[in-house]
Design an enzyme around this catalytic site. Sequence first.
Site, PDB file in Angstrom:
ATOM      1  N   LYS A  22      71.029  73.887  72.300  1.00  0.00           N
ATOM      2  CA  LYS A  22      70.503  74.027  73.668  1.00  0.00           C
ATOM      3  C   LYS A  22      69.037  73.617  73.719  1.00  0.00           C
ATOM      4  O   LYS A  22      68.614  72.884  74.616  1.00  0.00           O
ATOM      5  CB  LYS A  22      70.663  75.485  74.121  1.00  0.00           C
ATOM      6  N   ASN A  23      68.263  74.097  72.747  1.00  0.00           N
ATOM      7  CA  ASN A  23      66.824  73.841  72.791  1.00  0.00           C
ATOM      8  C   ASN A  23      66.457  72.388  72.497  1.00  0.00           C
ATOM      9  O   ASN A  23      65.330  71.970  72.736  1.00  0.00           O
ATOM     10  CB  ASN A  23      66.073  74.768  71.827  1.00  0.00           C
ATOM     11  N   CYS A 117      58.460  86.185  81.098  1.00  0.00           N
ATOM     12  CA  CYS A 117      59.873  86.538  80.965  1.00  0.00           C
ATOM     13  C   CYS A 117      59.931  87.781  80.094  1.00  0.00           C
ATOM     14  O   CYS A 117      58.895  88.302  79.676  1.00  0.00           O
ATOM     15  CB  CYS A 117      60.683  85.394  80.398  1.00  0.00           C
ATOM     16  N   ARG A 122      54.103  84.132  78.267  1.00  0.00           N
ATOM     17  CA  ARG A 122      54.488  82.723  78.149  1.00  0.00           C
ATOM     18  C   ARG A 122      53.806  81.802  79.154  1.00  0.00           C
ATOM     19  O   ARG A 122      54.451  81.214  80.034  1.00  0.00           O
ATOM     20  CB  ARG A 122      56.010  82.578  78.234  1.00  0.00           C
ATOM     21  N   ASP A 304      63.490  83.035  67.203  1.00  0.00           N
ATOM     22  CA  ASP A 304      64.796  83.128  67.862  1.00  0.00           C
ATOM     23  C   ASP A 304      65.877  83.746  66.960  1.00  0.00           C
ATOM     24  O   ASP A 304      67.002  83.970  67.413  1.00  0.00           O
ATOM     25  CB  ASP A 304      65.255  81.740  68.337  1.00  0.00           C
ATOM     26  N   ARG A 396      73.605  82.007  78.419  1.00  0.00           N
ATOM     27  CA  ARG A 396      72.566  80.982  78.600  1.00  0.00           C
ATOM     28  C   ARG A 396      72.453  80.107  77.349  1.00  0.00           C
ATOM     29  O   ARG A 396      72.032  78.958  77.449  1.00  0.00           O
ATOM     30  CB  ARG A 396      71.202  81.642  78.862  1.00  0.00           C
TER      31      ARG A 396
HETATM   32  C1  UD1 Z   1      60.513  77.294  72.600  1.00  0.00           C
HETATM   33  C2  UD1 Z   1      61.979  77.651  72.617  1.00  0.00           C
HETATM   34  C3  UD1 Z   1      62.153  79.139  72.376  1.00  0.00           C
HETATM   35  C4  UD1 Z   1      61.456  79.555  71.094  1.00  0.00           C
HETATM   36  C5  UD1 Z   1      59.998  79.090  71.112  1.00  0.00           C
HETATM   37  C6  UD1 Z   1      59.262  79.339  69.795  1.00  0.00           C
HETATM   38  C7  UD1 Z   1      63.033  76.077  74.133  1.00  0.00           C
HETATM   39  C8  UD1 Z   1      63.685  75.865  75.447  1.00  0.00           C
HETATM   40  N1  UD1 Z   1      62.554  77.297  73.901  1.00  0.00           N
HETATM   41  O1  UD1 Z   1      59.878  77.975  73.683  1.00  0.00           O
HETATM   42  O2  UD1 Z   1      63.545  79.402  72.275  1.00  0.00           O
HETATM   43  O3  UD1 Z   1      61.464  80.968  71.014  1.00  0.00           O
HETATM   44  O4  UD1 Z   1      59.940  77.666  71.358  1.00  0.00           O
HETATM   45  O5  UD1 Z   1      59.885  78.684  68.746  1.00  0.00           O
HETATM   46  O6  UD1 Z   1      62.975  75.203  73.273  1.00  0.00           O
HETATM   47  N2  UD1 Z   1      51.838  79.430  74.573  1.00  0.00           N
HETATM   48  C9  UD1 Z   1      50.649  79.522  75.261  1.00  0.00           C
HETATM   49  N3  UD1 Z   1      50.362  78.536  76.172  1.00  0.00           N
HETATM   50  C10 UD1 Z   1      51.196  77.492  76.405  1.00  0.00           C
HETATM   51  C11 UD1 Z   1      52.392  77.412  75.682  1.00  0.00           C
HETATM   52  C12 UD1 Z   1      52.700  78.403  74.768  1.00  0.00           C
HETATM   53  O7  UD1 Z   1      49.876  80.454  75.087  1.00  0.00           O
HETATM   54  O8  UD1 Z   1      50.862  76.635  77.250  1.00  0.00           O
HETATM   55  C13 UD1 Z   1      52.193  80.499  73.598  1.00  0.00           C
HETATM   56  C14 UD1 Z   1      53.460  81.251  74.012  1.00  0.00           C
HETATM   57  O9  UD1 Z   1      53.171  82.308  74.888  1.00  0.00           O
HETATM   58  C15 UD1 Z   1      53.961  81.731  72.663  1.00  0.00           C
HETATM   59  C16 UD1 Z   1      53.581  80.597  71.721  1.00  0.00           C
HETATM   60  O10 UD1 Z   1      52.523  79.887  72.363  1.00  0.00           O
HETATM   61  O11 UD1 Z   1      53.280  82.904  72.286  1.00  0.00           O
HETATM   62  C17 UD1 Z   1      54.699  79.638  71.374  1.00  0.00           C
HETATM   63  O12 UD1 Z   1      55.289  79.164  72.571  1.00  0.00           O
HETATM   64  P1  UD1 Z   1      56.045  77.769  72.657  1.00  0.00           P
HETATM   65  O13 UD1 Z   1      56.141  77.156  71.307  1.00  0.00           O
HETATM   66  O14 UD1 Z   1      55.425  76.949  73.736  1.00  0.00           O
HETATM   67  O15 UD1 Z   1      57.494  78.223  73.096  1.00  0.00           O
HETATM   68  P2  UD1 Z   1      58.426  77.570  74.199  1.00  0.00           P
HETATM   69  O16 UD1 Z   1      58.303  76.083  74.166  1.00  0.00           O
HETATM   70  O17 UD1 Z   1      58.218  78.273  75.500  1.00  0.00           O
END
Ligand code: UD1
Length: 416
Positions: A22-23, A117, A122, A304, A396
């Site tokens: 999915k990811n 969420c 996030r 995850d 999901r």
């Molecule tokens: C993706 C995955 C999710 C997984 C996560 C970490 C998908 C759809 N989702 O989520 O399943 O748990 O990677 O491996 O692929 N952060 C910030 N600012 C930003 C972006 C992120 O502070 O602009 C922080 C987030 O709050 C979190 C960390 O960075 O604490 C990592 O987030 P990120 O790697 O961006 O996760 P997702 O892409 O949302």
Amino acid sequence: MQKLRIQGPTRLQGTIPISGAKNAALPVLAACLLADSEVELHNVPAVQDIRTMLRLLEHLGVENERLGDAVILRPTGCANPDEAPYDLVKTMRASVLVLGPLLARRGHARVSLPGGCAIGVRPIDLHLTALEALGAEVTIEHGYVEARGRLRGCRHRFLNPTVGGTENLLMAASMAQGTTVLENCAREPEIIDLARLLTAMGAVIEGAGESTITIEGQDRLGGANHTIIPDRIQDGTYLIGAALTRGDVTVEGARSADLAPLLEKLDEIGAQVDVSKDRIRVRNEGPLKPRGMITEPFPGFPTDLQAQYMTLMTQAEGVSTVSETVFENRFQHVPELVRMGADIRIDGTYARIHGPSELSGTSVMATDLRASACLVLAGLVARGETLVHRIYHLDRGYERMESKLQMLGACVERIN
Ligand code: UD1
């Protein structure tokens, strides 16, 4: 509302095929906004988040046709909105992945802010700062982020590695003018898969899967044929299930390199792990040893799989610890595990698990996608009947989990 009814304890045994990730599929689908002709994708999982993304793409002018596990995406060519509305974004944070490609291709995008969420705040600030570095003018108003401008290549360093941020920027930079160098990128396998699709569409990308990625922007990107990688989190969940239930599970089509941190842990705790080219087998007969775990960006232990690993540690003989470093609120499964008989103490983002505990079945509430999976696993080792409520979270990200567990001999059914 649907629930899963599990009769335990049980022993998982058998072989299952694994579905596409999915990811990986979500950013790959978003990338179809960049293509000026047909993209054919294979191994696309039939899960709720994918249906949501396909609806969003339809709204943005890319129609789709599903044929088994394949999806064919075609740009309609009509004038379409450049806006991802709240109604679609609120159910799935990954909708924010359309921001980069929309902006790069059409010079404008308006996307509802995804908000927090269950597992944490996030934010998307790192996505936005990077798009600004590429020359976008970004404003936030009325709960929407609006970005416009002609993107130009630049050198940008992410403050922290972000999976979604790296993916958004990879797509945006593929159609920016000139060369972009992104530093401190996330290195997850899903990013490499996205880069493979973009390259097949005509993008020029070097270094995907490493910290520094270089992208030569193109004026146009075309159609492509692409197969999504297997879902390492689903693989990991069933393999944890094998160790947990003293079972014997083989996952076909799995890629061991993507699961290295979990496989090392399973080996350390006493399970037998056999890896061959495209299958992984995990067996366990004896008692489990407790082992600490820290979640980290790839190639560290994936957040995850944290909840599922915690269920496993409730059955280990001794004290183990789990430290969650990626999300600030990802222990919501703990009170439910405790209700089933687990002995877990939490201190902030640190948990201490005293095992082994004899779990007993009861009604439990799923709070997010991976927490749901951990409760299903707990139900497999618990005595008696476990009812997992709110499994729309599970749907999901897991394709017919009950069918796969039934194939492994578990007594699980979906009830209304
Ligand atoms: C993706 C995955 C999710 C997984 C996560 C970490 C998908 C759809 N989702 O989520 O399943 O748990 O990677 O491996 O692929 N952060 C910030 N600012 C930003 C972006 C992120 O502070 O602009 C922080 C987030 O709050 C979190 C960390 O960075 O604490 C990592 O987030 P990120 O790697 O961006 O996760 P997702 O892409 O949302």
